[in-house]
Scaffold this motif. Structure first.
Motif, PDB file in Angstrom:
ATOM      1  N   VAL A  38       0.844  -1.201   0.000  1.00 56.43           N
ATOM      2  CA  VAL A  38       0.000   0.000   0.000  1.00 56.43           C
ATOM      3  C   VAL A  38       0.872   1.242   0.000  1.00 56.43           C
ATOM      4  CG1 VAL A  38      -2.190  -0.796   0.965  1.00 56.43           C
ATOM      5  CG2 VAL A  38      -0.271  -0.444   2.490  1.00 56.43           C
ATOM      6  N   SER A  39       0.757   2.012  -1.056  1.00 53.76           N
ATOM      7  CA  SER A  39       1.555   3.230  -1.184  1.00 53.76           C
ATOM      8  C   SER A  39       0.746   4.282  -1.922  1.00 53.76           C
ATOM      9  CB  SER A  39       2.859   2.935  -1.942  1.00 53.76           C
ATOM     10  OG  SER A  39       2.585   2.593  -3.286  1.00 53.76           O
ATOM     11  N   GLY A  40       1.401   5.386  -2.253  1.00 58.67           N
ATOM     12  CA  GLY A  40       0.723   6.444  -2.983  1.00 58.67           C
ATOM     13  C   GLY A  40       0.352   6.058  -4.394  1.00 58.67           C
ATOM     14  N   GLY A  41       1.104   5.129  -4.969  1.00 60.10           N
ATOM     15  CA  GLY A  41       0.851   4.757  -6.353  1.00 60.10           C
ATOM     16  C   GLY A  41       0.316   3.362  -6.551  1.00 60.10           C
ATOM     17  N   HIS A  42       0.344   2.523  -5.505  1.00 63.78           N
ATOM     18  CA  HIS A  42      -0.048   1.130  -5.673  1.00 63.78           C
ATOM     19  C   HIS A  42      -0.816   0.623  -4.457  1.00 63.78           C
ATOM     20  CE1 HIS A  42       3.529   1.680  -8.224  1.00 63.78           C
ATOM     21  NE2 HIS A  42       2.976   0.799  -9.018  1.00 63.78           N
ATOM     22  N   THR A  43      -1.804  -0.200  -4.717  1.00 67.90           N
ATOM     23  CA  THR A  43      -2.443  -1.013  -3.692  1.00 67.90           C
ATOM     24  C   THR A  43      -2.668  -2.378  -4.315  1.00 67.90           C
ATOM     25  OG1 THR A  43      -3.589   0.881  -2.715  1.00 67.90           O
ATOM     26  CG2 THR A  43      -4.422  -1.299  -2.171  1.00 67.90           C
ATOM     27  N   MET A  44      -2.004  -3.383  -3.767  1.00 63.37           N
ATOM     28  CA  MET A  44      -2.155  -4.726  -4.330  1.00 63.37           C
ATOM     29  C   MET A  44      -1.952  -5.789  -3.267  1.00 63.37           C
ATOM     30  SD  MET A  44       1.345  -5.264  -6.581  1.00 63.37           S
ATOM     31  CE  MET A  44       1.072  -3.802  -7.580  1.00 63.37           C
ATOM     32  N   MET A  45      -2.609  -6.918  -3.485  1.00 60.26           N
ATOM     33  CA  MET A  45      -2.469  -8.088  -2.637  1.00 60.26           C
ATOM     34  C   MET A  45      -1.693  -9.131  -3.431  1.00 60.26           C
ATOM     35  SD  MET A  45      -3.766  -8.650   0.491  1.00 60.26           S
ATOM     36  CE  MET A  45      -5.381  -7.883   0.515  1.00 60.26           C
ATOM     37  N   VAL A  46      -0.619  -9.662  -2.834  1.00 68.79           N
ATOM     38  CA  VAL A  46       0.269 -10.551  -3.567  1.00 68.79           C
ATOM     39  C   VAL A  46       0.496 -11.844  -2.801  1.00 68.79           C
ATOM     40  CG1 VAL A  46       2.508 -10.753  -4.725  1.00 68.79           C
ATOM     41  CG2 VAL A  46       1.448  -8.493  -4.472  1.00 68.79           C
ATOM     42  N   ASP A  47       0.404 -12.957  -3.506  1.00 62.52           N
ATOM     43  CA  ASP A  47       0.774 -14.268  -2.980  1.00 62.52           C
ATOM     44  C   ASP A  47       2.277 -14.417  -3.213  1.00 62.52           C
ATOM     45  OD1 ASP A  47       1.347 -16.938  -2.521  1.00 62.52           O
ATOM     46  OD2 ASP A  47      -0.369 -17.706  -3.633  1.00 62.52           O
ATOM     47  N   VAL A  48       3.055 -14.468  -2.128  1.00 58.91           N
ATOM     48  CA  VAL A  48       4.521 -14.500  -2.215  1.00 58.91           C
ATOM     49  C   VAL A  48       5.010 -15.872  -1.772  1.00 58.91           C
ATOM     50  CG1 VAL A  48       6.673 -13.430  -1.472  1.00 58.91           C
ATOM     51  CG2 VAL A  48       4.601 -12.037  -1.711  1.00 58.91           C
ATOM     52  N   ILE A  92      -0.247 -11.782  -8.304  1.00 55.81           N
ATOM     53  CA  ILE A  92      -1.141 -10.711  -7.867  1.00 55.81           C
ATOM     54  C   ILE A  92      -2.540 -11.281  -7.651  1.00 55.81           C
ATOM     55  CG2 ILE A  92      -2.193  -8.504  -8.474  1.00 55.81           C
ATOM     56  CD1 ILE A  92       0.296  -7.859 -10.094  1.00 55.81           C
ATOM     57  N   LEU A  93      -3.031 -11.168  -6.437  1.00 56.70           N
ATOM     58  CA  LEU A  93      -4.364 -11.667  -6.093  1.00 56.70           C
ATOM     59  C   LEU A  93      -5.431 -10.604  -6.301  1.00 56.70           C
ATOM     60  CD1 LEU A  93      -3.426 -13.497  -2.757  1.00 56.70           C
ATOM     61  CD2 LEU A  93      -3.678 -14.513  -5.035  1.00 56.70           C
ATOM     62  N   GLY A  94      -5.047  -9.353  -6.173  1.00 64.02           N
ATOM     63  CA  GLY A  94      -5.977  -8.247  -6.352  1.00 64.02           C
ATOM     64  C   GLY A  94      -5.220  -6.938  -6.330  1.00 64.02           C
ATOM     65  N   GLU A  95      -5.799  -5.901  -6.951  1.00 62.53           N
ATOM     66  CA  GLU A  95      -5.167  -4.584  -6.963  1.00 62.53           C
ATOM     67  C   GLU A  95      -6.219  -3.511  -7.168  1.00 62.53           C
ATOM     68  OE1 GLU A  95      -2.387  -4.282 -10.215  1.00 62.53           O
ATOM     69  OE2 GLU A  95      -3.527  -5.729 -11.376  1.00 62.53           O
ATOM     70  N   SER A  96      -5.825  -2.275  -6.998  1.00 66.02           N
ATOM     71  CA  SER A  96      -6.764  -1.172  -7.125  1.00 66.02           C
ATOM     72  C   SER A  96      -7.140  -0.954  -8.586  1.00 66.02           C
ATOM     73  CB  SER A  96      -6.158   0.106  -6.545  1.00 66.02           C
ATOM     74  OG  SER A  96      -7.074   1.172  -6.651  1.00 66.02           O
ATOM     75  N   VAL A  97      -8.420  -0.730  -8.817  1.00 63.02           N
ATOM     76  CA  VAL A  97      -8.898  -0.470 -10.180  1.00 63.02           C
ATOM     77  C   VAL A  97      -8.906   1.026 -10.478  1.00 63.02           C
ATOM     78  CG1 VAL A  97     -10.288  -2.564 -10.217  1.00 63.02           C
ATOM     79  CG2 VAL A  97     -11.328  -0.426  -9.459  1.00 63.02           C
ATOM     80  N   ASP A  98      -8.635   1.853  -9.448  1.00 59.91           N
ATOM     81  CA  ASP A  98      -8.550   3.307  -9.665  1.00 59.91           C
ATOM     82  C   ASP A  98      -7.498   3.876  -8.718  1.00 59.91           C
ATOM     83  OD1 ASP A  98     -10.171   3.469  -7.204  1.00 59.91           O
ATOM     84  OD2 ASP A  98     -11.867   3.029  -8.509  1.00 59.91           O
ATOM     85  N   ASP A  99      -7.880   4.745  -7.792  1.00 60.15           N
ATOM     86  CA  ASP A  99      -6.913   5.341  -6.875  1.00 60.15           C
ATOM     87  C   ASP A  99      -6.311   4.294  -5.940  1.00 60.15           C
ATOM     88  OD1 ASP A  99      -7.555   7.739  -7.986  1.00 60.15           O
ATOM     89  OD2 ASP A  99      -8.654   8.528  -6.263  1.00 60.15           O
ATOM     90  N   ALA A 100      -5.001   4.399  -5.717  1.00 55.61           N
ATOM     91  CA  ALA A 100      -4.363   3.601  -4.683  1.00 55.61           C
ATOM     92  C   ALA A 100      -4.764   4.153  -3.316  1.00 55.61           C
ATOM     93  CB  ALA A 100      -2.849   3.637  -4.855  1.00 55.61           C
ATOM     94  N   ALA A 101      -4.563   3.383  -2.265  1.00 61.96           N
ATOM     95  CA  ALA A 101      -4.965   3.818  -0.926  1.00 61.96           C
ATOM     96  C   ALA A 101      -4.247   5.104  -0.527  1.00 61.96           C
ATOM     97  CB  ALA A 101      -4.687   2.712   0.081  1.00 61.96           C
ATOM     98  N   GLY A 102      -2.942   5.157  -0.764  1.00 59.37           N
ATOM     99  CA  GLY A 102      -2.191   6.356  -0.411  1.00 59.37           C
ATOM    100  C   GLY A 102      -2.633   7.560  -1.212  1.00 59.37           C
ATOM    101  N   GLU A 103      -2.936   7.344  -2.480  1.00 62.62           N
ATOM    102  CA  GLU A 103      -3.425   8.417  -3.333  1.00 62.62           C
ATOM    103  C   GLU A 103      -4.769   8.930  -2.825  1.00 62.62           C
ATOM    104  OE1 GLU A 103      -4.236   9.138  -8.136  1.00 62.62           O
ATOM    105  OE2 GLU A 103      -3.942   7.118  -7.342  1.00 62.62           O
ATOM    106  N   ALA A 104      -5.625   8.013  -2.398  1.00 58.94           N
ATOM    107  CA  ALA A 104      -6.925   8.407  -1.857  1.00 58.94           C
ATOM    108  C   ALA A 104      -6.757   9.226  -0.578  1.00 58.94           C
ATOM    109  CB  ALA A 104      -7.779   7.171  -1.590  1.00 58.94           C
TER     110      ALA A 104
END
Length: 342
Positions: free
Chosen positions: A135-145, A153-165
């Motif tokens: 979770v950052s200003g440019g990215h929000t994603m859930m990753v299986d590592v 990548i299990l899921g990610e933001s379809v618009d604003d990232a959390a930090g951007e919001a």
């Protein structure tokens, strides 16, 4: 092995030296917050020019702090993407040029892989496999590592990232740049329950995120209420609570889907105290563990790049003499450690 890490993807110049036996030897960080504050956000051209001025002096300062010379280095790692292309090119050009001049290998590092591996800098790093919430200003994603370079990548933001919001919402509430931390600080004085905000995309299956509608909901709430300090704090609390609840709900789903008991959170928003508290509660209830980097390594920094680069260089990955930057670079396109290289 001693690796010099260079981070210039956005508005912070980070330099560090990591030793695979002794750990982090030294690191320096210069933030451009004051430079961009008058504009209410990052100005890419100004960011690039400032990296040009600050990177070499910070490299010299880091070497001096570690008591090392270029002859003591075994490689250079630099952020090649994703990020602002001009800013990336500064770090890539300097990193590649110094590696050539000093006759040591250089490797391009994925910015988000750096964040993902930042908890490895701590005394109790997570073991693989785990779910990572980036979770950052440019990215929000859930990753299986499953391992270094083994990312799904299990899921990610379809618009604003959390930090951007966070930043955009803070701006519409009249808070100064950088808005995200200021909004979180304002929320500390908020009253729970006065306002109820939606938890976007939690009423349907899946692990994708969407925060632009929440930003609009906040704007409408601001316009419909008095502009006194307590009301502003209550709105900030409700917004932060909605974002954190949404992230926690998706983390719980991802852990159930993978069957893992370890959760890693990283990126600038992972410094948010309320987010950490709620994820600690979640993992306690699930009888699992949550890991995150110390606060200074949540935001962009050279230490995470040096560490990630060391792993890549140990895998015999190096870059040719071409200077390349990748403003858009999917993390699931990286090669697993131990795979054949080109």
């Amino acid at each position: 092995m001693r690796i010099l890490g260079i981070e210039t993807s956005c508005d912070e110049t980070g330099i560090a030296i990591f030793d695979d036996e002794k750990g982090l030897l030294a690191h320096e960080l210069y933030s451009q917050v004051k430079l961009h504050a008058d504009y209410g956000g990052v100005v890419p051209e100004l960011a690039s020019r400032d990296h040009v001025k600050k990177t070499i002096p910070l490299i010299k300062a880091t070497l001096a702090s570690a008591g090392l010379t270029p002859e003591d280095l075994d490689g250079i790692a630099y952020t090649a993407g994703p990020g602002l292309v001009g800013a990336l090119l500064v770090g890539a050009t300097i990193g590649r040029s110094l590696a050539y001049a000093w006759d040591i290998p250089a490797v391009a590092v994925h910015h988000m892989e750096g964040h993902l591996l930042a908890p490895m800098l701590e005394d109790t790093p997570p073991a693989f496999p785990f779910v990572a919430l980036l979770v950052s200003g440019g990215h929000t994603m859930m990753v299986d590592v499953k391992g270094i370079g083994e990312y799904q990548i299990l899921g990610e933001s379809v618009d604003d990232a959390a930090g951007e919001a966070f930043d955009k919402t803070a701006k519409l509430m009249g808070l100064d740049y950088p808005g995200g931390p200021r909004l979180a600080k304002l929320a500390e004085n908020g009253t729970q329950g006065r306002f109820k905000f939606p938890r976007p995309m939690t009423d349907r299956p899946g692990l994708d995120f969407s925060f632009s509608g929440l930003k609009t909901f906040t704007a409408n709430t601001v316009r419909a209420n008095d502009d006194d300090e307590q009301t502003r704090a209550d709105i900030a609390y409700a917004f932060q609570e909605a974002v954190v609840d949404t992230l926690a709900i998706k983390c719980k789903r991802a852990l159930k889907q993978t069957g893992y008991k370890r959760l890693v959170i990283a990126g600038g928003v992972s410094a948010n105290k309320y987010l950490r508290e709620q994820l600690e509660v979640l993992m306690t209830n699930l009888k699992g563990e949550v890991f995150y980097p110390r606060t200074e390594f949540c935001t962009d920094n050279g230490a995470m790049i040096a560490y990630a680069g060391m792993q890549r260089l140990k895998n015999q990955e190096t870059m040719d003499l071409a200077v390349k930057a990748y403003p858009r670079w999917p993390i699931d396109q990286l090669k697993p450690i131990g795979s054949e290289t080109e």
